[in-house]
Design an enzyme around this catalytic site. Structure first.
Site, short mmCIF file in Angstrom:
data_model
loop_
_atom_site.label_atom_id
_atom_site.label_comp_id
_atom_site.label_asym_id
_atom_site.label_seq_id
_atom_site.Cartn_x
_atom_site.Cartn_y
_atom_site.Cartn_z
N SER A 16 -0.28 8.70 -10.20
CA SER A 16 -0.99 7.68 -9.41
C SER A 16 -0.19 6.40 -9.23
O SER A 16 -0.40 5.68 -8.26
CB SER A 16 -2.33 7.36 -10.06
OG SER A 16 -2.13 6.92 -11.41
N GLY A 53 -3.12 11.55 -11.30
CA GLY A 53 -3.57 12.36 -12.43
C GLY A 53 -2.57 13.37 -12.92
O GLY A 53 -2.81 14.05 -13.92
N ASN A 82 0.17 10.01 -17.93
CA ASN A 82 -1.06 10.79 -18.10
C ASN A 82 -0.98 11.73 -19.30
O ASN A 82 -2.01 12.04 -19.90
CB ASN A 82 -1.40 11.55 -16.82
CG ASN A 82 -1.85 10.61 -15.73
OD1 ASN A 82 -2.64 9.71 -15.95
ND2 ASN A 82 -1.32 10.79 -14.53
N ASP A 166 -9.50 -1.25 -13.30
CA ASP A 166 -9.40 -0.22 -14.34
C ASP A 166 -8.36 -0.55 -15.42
O ASP A 166 -8.26 0.14 -16.42
CB ASP A 166 -9.10 1.16 -13.71
CG ASP A 166 -7.74 1.22 -13.01
OD1 ASP A 166 -6.91 0.29 -13.15
OD2 ASP A 166 -7.52 2.22 -12.30
N HIS A 169 -3.97 0.77 -13.13
CA HIS A 169 -3.21 0.87 -11.89
C HIS A 169 -2.86 -0.51 -11.35
O HIS A 169 -3.74 -1.35 -11.16
CB HIS A 169 -4.02 1.65 -10.85
CG HIS A 169 -4.28 3.05 -11.30
ND1 HIS A 169 -5.44 3.42 -11.91
CD2 HIS A 169 -3.49 4.15 -11.24
CE1 HIS A 169 -5.38 4.71 -12.22
NE2 HIS A 169 -4.21 5.17 -11.83
#
Length: 191
Positions: A16, A53, A82, A166, A169
């Site tokens: 991402s 992801g 991730n 979040d 990011h």
């Protein structure tokens, strides 16, 4: 008879952080890289094969088809964050990054690894081992390395301003800084 120099093909295999998650299309560091190459008059095509992801296992699985399809001259690998978020074994992440690097090199592509770091709540030992695995893979395979692609963004006192709600990011304004971290090493690999 004149020969024309083939343009460089840069393949970005990431997650991402490279797939413009939560951003306006065309504003992430990969899109900015395309603009930078054009401004520098470097003939190159950039293929962004990043998937939000994705893990190193996913990237390793996808890479052979991407290499066969695009025949890149440079592969930028931006994976591993991730893996850490999912608590995957560090040996698995390192093995996958090593295999991806070797596969790309066997296809006559140079490789640039984009290193990551994990937040301090993972513990000092885990964090140090995670960060060093990128160094170890790059050193063993003689690949290029950006030790921490979010340097100056995630490791500064006011880091929250650089992240979406979040806290994972980066916001659009951080992406020129990300490219600034990557560009010097990427430029070396293009020589």
């Amino acid at each position: 008879m004149t020969t024309t120099r083939a343009a460089t093909t840069i393949l970005v295999v990431g997650d991402s952080l490279s797939a413009e998650y939560g951003l306006r299309r065309g504003s992430g560091w990969v899109a900015l890289l395309e603009k930078k190459l054009a401004a520098e008059k470097i003939p190159a095509t950039v293929i962004n094969a990043s998937i939000s992801g994705d893990t190193t296992t996913g990237g390793r699985t996808r890479l052979p088809a991407l290499l066969a399809s695009h025949h890149p001259t440079l592969v930028v690998i931006e994976l591993g964050a991730n893996d850490a978020l999912q608590g995957l074994p560090l040996t698995l992440t390192q093995d996958n990054l090593t295999a991806m690097t070797q596969d790309a090199q066997k296809s006559n592509a140079k490789v640039l690894l984009l290193g990551m770091q994990v937040p301090p709540n993972y513990g000092r030992d885990y964090g140090a081992r995670f960060a060093s695995l990128y160094v170890d893979v790059a050193k063993a395979s003689k690949a290029g390395l950006v030790p921490f692609m979010l340097k100056g963004i995630a490791d500064v006192p006011d880091s929250l301003k650089w992240f979406q709600a979040d806290r994972i990011h980066p916001v659009e304004a951080a992406h020129p800084l990300i490219l600034g971290n990557i560009w010097p090493e990427l430029r070396k690999e293009l020589r």
